[in-house]
Design an enzyme around this catalytic site. Sequence first.
Site, short mmCIF file in Angstrom:
data_model
loop_
_atom_site.label_atom_id
_atom_site.label_comp_id
_atom_site.label_asym_id
_atom_site.label_seq_id
_atom_site.Cartn_x
_atom_site.Cartn_y
_atom_site.Cartn_z
N LYS A 241 65.02 -2.48 -10.93
CA LYS A 241 65.26 -2.56 -12.38
C LYS A 241 64.44 -3.70 -12.98
O LYS A 241 64.57 -4.85 -12.57
CB LYS A 241 66.76 -2.79 -12.64
CG LYS A 241 67.10 -3.13 -14.10
CD LYS A 241 68.62 -3.26 -14.32
CE LYS A 241 68.96 -3.76 -15.72
NZ LYS A 241 70.41 -3.90 -15.96
N ASP A 246 67.64 -8.52 -21.59
CA ASP A 246 68.70 -7.59 -21.97
C ASP A 246 69.60 -8.22 -23.02
O ASP A 246 70.53 -8.95 -22.71
CB ASP A 246 69.51 -7.19 -20.72
CG ASP A 246 70.57 -6.15 -21.03
OD1 ASP A 246 70.57 -5.62 -22.17
OD2 ASP A 246 71.39 -5.86 -20.12
N LYS A 253 75.15 -8.11 -26.90
CA LYS A 253 76.01 -8.90 -26.01
C LYS A 253 76.63 -10.07 -26.77
O LYS A 253 75.99 -10.61 -27.68
CB LYS A 253 75.19 -9.46 -24.84
CG LYS A 253 74.82 -8.45 -23.79
CD LYS A 253 74.08 -9.11 -22.64
CE LYS A 253 73.62 -8.08 -21.62
NZ LYS A 253 74.72 -7.42 -20.90
N ASP A 264 67.28 -10.15 -15.82
CA ASP A 264 67.67 -8.76 -15.62
C ASP A 264 66.56 -7.92 -15.02
O ASP A 264 66.70 -6.71 -14.85
CB ASP A 264 68.15 -8.17 -16.97
CG ASP A 264 69.18 -7.07 -16.79
OD1 ASP A 264 69.77 -6.99 -15.69
OD2 ASP A 264 69.39 -6.30 -17.75
N ASP A 323 74.02 -1.09 -24.04
CA ASP A 323 73.92 -2.13 -23.02
C ASP A 323 73.95 -1.56 -21.60
O ASP A 323 73.77 -2.28 -20.63
CB ASP A 323 75.07 -3.14 -23.21
CG ASP A 323 74.75 -4.50 -22.59
OD1 ASP A 323 73.62 -4.68 -22.12
OD2 ASP A 323 75.66 -5.37 -22.59
N GLU A 325 71.68 0.05 -20.08
CA GLU A 325 70.28 0.48 -20.14
C GLU A 325 69.63 0.54 -18.76
O GLU A 325 68.70 1.31 -18.55
CB GLU A 325 69.49 -0.48 -21.04
CG GLU A 325 69.00 -1.79 -20.39
CD GLU A 325 70.11 -2.70 -19.88
OE1 GLU A 325 71.24 -2.59 -20.39
OE2 GLU A 325 69.85 -3.49 -18.95
N ARG A 327 70.67 1.67 -15.83
CA ARG A 327 70.81 2.97 -15.17
C ARG A 327 69.87 4.00 -15.79
O ARG A 327 69.42 4.91 -15.12
CB ARG A 327 72.28 3.42 -15.24
CG ARG A 327 72.81 3.57 -16.64
CD ARG A 327 74.34 3.60 -16.71
NE ARG A 327 74.93 2.28 -16.44
CZ ARG A 327 76.24 2.06 -16.40
NH1 ARG A 327 77.10 3.06 -16.59
NH2 ARG A 327 76.71 0.86 -16.15
N1 BES Z 1 72.26 -6.44 -17.06
C1 BES Z 1 73.60 -6.10 -17.31
C2 BES Z 1 74.55 -6.39 -16.15
C3 BES Z 1 74.73 -7.84 -15.75
C4 BES Z 1 75.75 -8.58 -16.31
C5 BES Z 1 73.96 -8.39 -14.77
C6 BES Z 1 75.95 -9.90 -15.92
C7 BES Z 1 74.15 -9.70 -14.37
C8 BES Z 1 75.15 -10.46 -14.93
C9 BES Z 1 73.70 -4.60 -17.63
O1 BES Z 1 72.62 -4.04 -18.25
C10 BES Z 1 74.87 -4.44 -18.53
O2 BES Z 1 74.81 -4.90 -19.63
N2 BES Z 1 75.90 -3.77 -18.05
C11 BES Z 1 77.07 -3.55 -18.82
C12 BES Z 1 77.51 -2.13 -18.59
C13 BES Z 1 78.56 -1.66 -19.55
C14 BES Z 1 78.00 -1.54 -20.94
C15 BES Z 1 79.05 -0.32 -19.07
C16 BES Z 1 78.13 -4.55 -18.34
O3 BES Z 1 78.16 -4.88 -17.17
O4 BES Z 1 78.92 -5.00 -19.18
ZN ZN Z 2 70.82 -4.97 -18.02
MN MN Z 3 72.73 -4.20 -20.38
#
Ligand code: BES
Ligand code: ZN
Ligand code: MN
Length: 477
Positions: A241, A246, A253, A264, A323, A325, A327
Amino acid sequence: MTKINRTNKELEQVNKKYCRIILTDDLPSWHRLVETKGGQLEYRMGIGKKKEMTVRAYRTLIRSIVQTAKSHQLDNIALEINVKGSPQLENMGTEWTHRTVSENLQLAQYEFNKYKTEEKDKVELKEILVCGKMTASEKKAFEAGLIIGEGANFTRDISNTSGDDMTPSLLAKAAQTALKGTKAKVITLDIKAIKKLEMGLLEAVGKGASDSSRFIIVEYWGLGKPNKSDVEKKPVVLIGKGITYDSGGLNVKPSGSMHDMHMDMSGGGAVIGTMRAIAKLGLKKNVVGLIPTAENAISAESMRAGDIATSMSGLTVEIMHTDAEGRMVLADAITYAQKFYSPSVMLDAATLTGASLSALGQHTSAILTKDENLQRILQELGEESGDLMWPLPLWDEYNEILKSTRADICNIAHNFSRWGGCIEGGAFLSFFADKKIPWAHLDIAPRMESIATDKLAKGATGEPVRLLVSFVQQWKG
Ligand code: BES
Ligand code: ZN
Ligand code: MN
């Protein structure tokens, strides 16, 4: 950069410029810096009972030596590798020991000083000298460990760099730099090519950014490029990835969750660092690295929650949450891998979910796979390399929640359920992975940033470069 050198001399024979590291059987909390009558500096460290030394404790010990030396502002240290009397370590074999020592010295000497202007803030050792004769195979393992550790440090440099200085096109440049002078070839697809290939998910994620999405390809044909019928030469495909920043997109966020999202792209960075190490080691393996990269930014052009994008596979995806993104970009990379490379195995590494941290804490990444053999191999190699991996289920039951009313699937649970978020990410990807190809998803978000017990510089860990290199070394597709 700290030099890590080797000498055939014994520890007792090195000159006075080196502080000698002496391990004693005192309690592990016992440390003492002494100057002997002859004016020789010695750093004596308790390690407890030698016969109880574990693989994990040994890695930490090697790192502690370096960290302690830094904190004492020592310039040159000398140490020896001697695991006699520690059955667990003796069992691992001397090649493992030598590789483990050099890898962890390399990881522990690392500091990220790119943005520091004050000399006093840059703590670095000048030289680490490893004493004692080595056999040819020990020497080889030791040198390999230095290369693998350097690959992980290269990854850390990429991950630690701010989003402003590491946009998708700059990440592509970093990949070029990483592989320069090696047998590996780097190809970058721009947004025009991405549109032409109909990678609609990778395109959508980058729409809001001023630097558009890219698709970075690193090919390494250590066995020669395969023809369609060359089953033995089918490559291992590593996907990372590469979200260079992000912000969350329109589903922005909250503050406190955004500042570290320049990391990220840690999965993508790890694939680049792994390819660098593999190419420098000259492994007799075929390996392809794929890094879908984009910035998840906010602008009038950004993808909206509620938009529907068509993936390269043809499946339509309702973007319920901007968010989620990672996947999306990985899904198109998986399709690309299957269409153009007929992989013998696919691994993807991604800082995919905060939920993986809720499930596992910060000591281990998560493995999600339906392939029990692959799961076992990855878990064992995790233990052996130090890039720990722990399984979570990837059962079909979890797919139900991704059903969409208007499109084929949603990118998060259609009812916004927050339960099992890490598995949900894996379940989404499983819609794109061909069931005939062994595939595992590694959610490395738990290991994105180091913690105090790692005995590493703060910031990126460079995981799972060690694991990925080990995996490629032993995989016989
Ligand atoms: N990059 C983040 C996940 C992340 C969070 C990595 C904290 C490292 C530390 C990912 O893109 C994300 O935002 N995931 C969301 C998914 C949700 C919207 C289903 C998350 O984890 O809140
Ligand atoms: Zn992310
Ligand atoms: Mn994200």
